[in-house]
Design an enzyme around this catalytic site. Structure first.
Site, PDB file in Angstrom:
ATOM      1  CD  GLU A 265      -1.940  -1.953   2.347  1.00  0.00           C
ATOM      2  OE1 GLU A 265      -2.667  -2.954   2.345  1.00  0.00           O
ATOM      3  OE2 GLU A 265      -0.935  -1.725   3.053  1.00  0.00           O
ATOM      4  CB  SER A 266       2.944   2.877   1.900  1.00  0.00           C
ATOM      5  OG  SER A 266       3.496   2.136   2.635  1.00  0.00           O
ATOM      6  CG  ASP A 406      -0.994  -3.993  10.461  1.00  0.00           C
ATOM      7  OD1 ASP A 406      -0.830  -5.172  10.986  1.00  0.00           O
ATOM      8  OD2 ASP A 406      -0.767  -3.625   9.283  1.00  0.00           O
TER       9      ASP A 406
HETATM   10  P1  ADP Z   1       3.570  -0.308   5.355  1.00  0.00           P
HETATM   11  O1  ADP Z   1       3.536  -1.560   6.293  1.00  0.00           O
HETATM   12  O2  ADP Z   1       1.952  -0.180   5.249  1.00  0.00           O
HETATM   13  O3  ADP Z   1       4.177  -0.669   3.974  1.00  0.00           O
HETATM   14  P2  ADP Z   1       5.109   1.238   7.111  1.00  0.00           P
HETATM   15  O4  ADP Z   1       4.401   2.575   7.740  1.00  0.00           O
HETATM   16  O5  ADP Z   1       4.918  -0.125   8.159  1.00  0.00           O
HETATM   17  O6  ADP Z   1       4.016   0.826   5.819  1.00  0.00           O
HETATM   18  O7  ADP Z   1       6.296   1.449   6.452  1.00  0.00           O
HETATM   19  C1  ADP Z   1       7.059   0.352   5.875  1.00  0.00           C
HETATM   20  C2  ADP Z   1       8.501   0.344   6.626  1.00  0.00           C
HETATM   21  O8  ADP Z   1       9.249   1.473   6.046  1.00  0.00           O
HETATM   22  C3  ADP Z   1       8.468   0.064   7.959  1.00  0.00           C
HETATM   23  O9  ADP Z   1       8.480  -1.426   8.116  1.00  0.00           O
HETATM   24  C4  ADP Z   1       9.848   0.721   8.302  1.00  0.00           C
HETATM   25  O10 ADP Z   1      10.938  -0.096   7.934  1.00  0.00           O
HETATM   26  C5  ADP Z   1      10.032   1.809   7.400  1.00  0.00           C
HETATM   27  N1  ADP Z   1       9.287   3.134   7.699  1.00  0.00           N
HETATM   28  C6  ADP Z   1       8.338   3.529   7.925  1.00  0.00           C
HETATM   29  N2  ADP Z   1       8.129   4.844   8.522  1.00  0.00           N
HETATM   30  C7  ADP Z   1       9.565   4.874   9.091  1.00  0.00           C
HETATM   31  C8  ADP Z   1      10.146   5.858   9.868  1.00  0.00           C
HETATM   32  N3  ADP Z   1       9.419   7.059  10.259  1.00  0.00           N
HETATM   33  N4  ADP Z   1      11.311   5.936  10.059  1.00  0.00           N
HETATM   34  C9  ADP Z   1      12.192   4.750   9.634  1.00  0.00           C
HETATM   35  N5  ADP Z   1      11.595   3.928   9.001  1.00  0.00           N
HETATM   36  C10 ADP Z   1      10.213   3.911   8.657  1.00  0.00           C
END
Ligand code: ADP
Ligand code: MN
Length: 517
Positions: A265-266, A406
């Site tokens: 999703e991202s 989650d």
């Molecule tokens: P999704 O799991 O929906 O793809 P996340 O918000 O969990 O999105 O982000 C994916 C990954 O990116 C995380 O597991 C982490 O490793 C990294 N990440 C996300 N936000 C941060 C942040 N603020 N600082 C450092 N790493 C981040």
């Protein structure tokens, strides 16, 4: 009631649906719902596994993280001049159109008869920011880029009469025709202004050019394929890139170094913070940029988080898919802000622009903090992490009025000797129709992780649920426990039905303003 009526009544979700469904060029989404359990939908672990499988099949090579700067102040991805040109062109066109609109307004004034410059507009409606409605590519309005073709001989092979007759073999006609035919080369192929001018191209030159154009086309197709498979290219479309570029240009960000993670999703990027003069807030030295993907497939599963969230309920039904995705970003921002206000270690929101959320980076020198699942902690740290997690879950529930929904070792980072919570776009309030189920699932993940990690003090999932929620569900097995949770949820739903909706407002959060146009 006829069978159609019954079907419609039985499946309210499959009703006429929002307008975009029927207009969608790929046809209406298949509404026959695949039955899957709540746990499946929620499981980030399952999602990750499925995604890994999929990616390994499609892209056997792992793309290295952060290969050189992605976007910087001086060069925005100079590996793609085309992209750069497109972005600048897009900007230029937008400004040009704005100017046109001003002119139009000036000329028309209060007059009852007005003129329109519509045909002179440059930006295709699809690319226009101001047009909030989705406009499909079928739009066949005047294409301002189309050059008028030079006249060529008709099919019968000659024009003119008597001694003025010219055949298709005439050198001049033939030369012009060759020039016109260059239009059929791939759009990337640089043919110069020949098409617009009265250029005559000999057969020999034309054939050589044609050969070259075709081999170029094949080469660029191969290149394109390669690019499609690289993480960054998969990650962002031109519009998103432009958005990121603007952030760099505005001095908000210094450099976007590369991609940290691509999920379903991202996509998350790392960036160095800039020294923006316009914003009064301090930008952290390192930022994480979460780009919510604008392809919708993966979000369909998650409708339930937002659809049943009263905070978004009224808005959900009226929105087009692109706006729904923006809402995820918005939701993450609001939830992070609540957490920040409660003092829970989590990324700090820097700015939200459409589907792009910039926050502080958890980690150092471009290296993101490891997820709890990837880090090996000593028993003391593990115990510390457990108590901290328990505390955070309680704070989240009581002070932020949120359930993570989650929560697992995948969304907890270990940084500076403590646990940081991330990924809260799907978090909901406890009164969400499935809020307590989500909480129970979170508790199960957390309890299992710490129990397996050897923390003897760790509560089991049911004890943890009670400790976090303050409820006192006494069932001593999972099935009964779950049933009681669902009964509670139902009671709450009935209450909402009978006593009207809760007041929907963000204002009490002290949320930052949304910097969205
Ligand atoms: P999704 O799991 O929906 O793809 P996340 O918000 O969990 O999105 O982000 C994916 C990954 O990116 C995380 O597991 C982490 O490793 C990294 N990440 C996300 N936000 C941060 C942040 N603020 N600082 C450092 N790493 C981040
Ligand atoms: Mn995550």
């Amino acid at each position: 009631m006829d069978s159609v009526g019954v079907a419609a009544a039985a499946a309210p979700d499959a009703g006429p649906g929002p307008a975009w469904q029927s207009k969608c060029p790929w046809g209406a989404p298949n509404t026959t719902s695949i039955s899957c359990s709540l746990a499946d939908v929620m499981s980030e672990q399952l999602a990750k596994e499925l995604q890994l499988e999929e990616e390994n099949a499609a892209f056997p090579e792992v793309v290295a993280v952060a290969e050189g700067p992605f976007i910087t102040g001086e060069n925005i991805d100079t590996s793609s001049d085309l992209m750069l040109a497109q972005m600048l062109q897009m900007e230029f066109d937008r400004e040009y159109d704005a100017q046109l609109r001003r002119e139009e307004k000036k000329i028309n004034g209060d007059s009852k008869v007005s003129i329109s410059f519509e045909n002179y507009r440059k930006v295709h409606p699809y690319d226009s920011d101001s047009s909030e409605d989705e406009v499909d590519w079928q739009d066949t309005r005047h294409d301002p880029y189309r050059a008028d073709k030079p006249t060529t001989t008709p099919r019968r092979g000659f024009i003119g009469k008597g001694k003025d007759i010219t055949t298709k073999h005439d050198e001049v006609v033939c030369g012009r025709k060759n020039t016109a035919r260059m239009e059929n080369f791939a759009p990337e192929f640089q043919v110069g202004d020949g098409i617009g001018m009265d250029l005559k191209l000999s057969n020999q030159v034309f054939n050589a050019l044609k050969q070259h154009a075709y081999s170029e086309e094949r080469r660029s197709a191969r290149l394109h394929e390669k690019k499609e498979h690289s993480t960054a290219e998969k990650a962002v479309d031109p519009k998103t890139r432009l958005l990121l570029y603007k952030m760099v240009n505005a001095g908000m960000l210094e450099t976007i170094t590369g991609c940290i993670s691509t999920g379903k999703e991202s996509v998350v990027f790392h960036a160095y913070g800039g020294k923006s003069a316009t914003e009064d807030k301090v930008i952290p030295p390192e930022c994480a940029i979460k780009v919510f993907k604008t392809t919708l497939n993966e979000f369909k599963n998650r409708d339930k988080y937002i659809k049943d969230d009263y905070r978004f309920k009224d808005r959900f039904s009226k929105l087009n898919p692109r706006k729904i995705i923006r809402m995820w970003a918005e939701k993450e921002m609001h939830n992070l802000t609540r957490m920040q206000n409660a003092g829970i270690p989590c990324p700090q929101v820097v700015i939200l622009k459409k589907h792009v959320l910039v926050m502080s980076f958890i980690g150092k020198d471009q290296i993101p903090a490891p997820k709890l699942k990837d880090v090996t902690l000593g028993s003391e740290d593990m115990k510390k992490a457990y108590y901290q997690t328990l505390n955070m879950m309680q704070q989240l529930y009581r002070e932020c009025n949120l359930v993570h929904a989650d929560l697992s070792e995948y969304n907890m980072l270990w940084h500076d000797g403590k646990v940081w919570l991330i990924d809260v776009s799907q978090s909901v309030e406890p009164t969400h129709p499935h809020g307590l189920e989500f909480l129970f699932r979170d508790c199960r993940n957390v309890a299992q992780f710490f129990q397996k990690g050897g923390v003897a003090e760790a509560l089991n999932e049911r004890e943890l649920f009670n400790a976090v929620s303050g409820l006192n569900i006494t069932a001593d097995n999972e099935v009964d426990f779950q049933a009681e949770i669902e009964a509670l949820e139902k009671m709450n739903e009935d209450h909402v039905q009978n006593h009207g909706k809760k007041l929907s407002t963000f204002s009490s959060d002290g949320d930052p303003p949304i910097y969205d146009e």
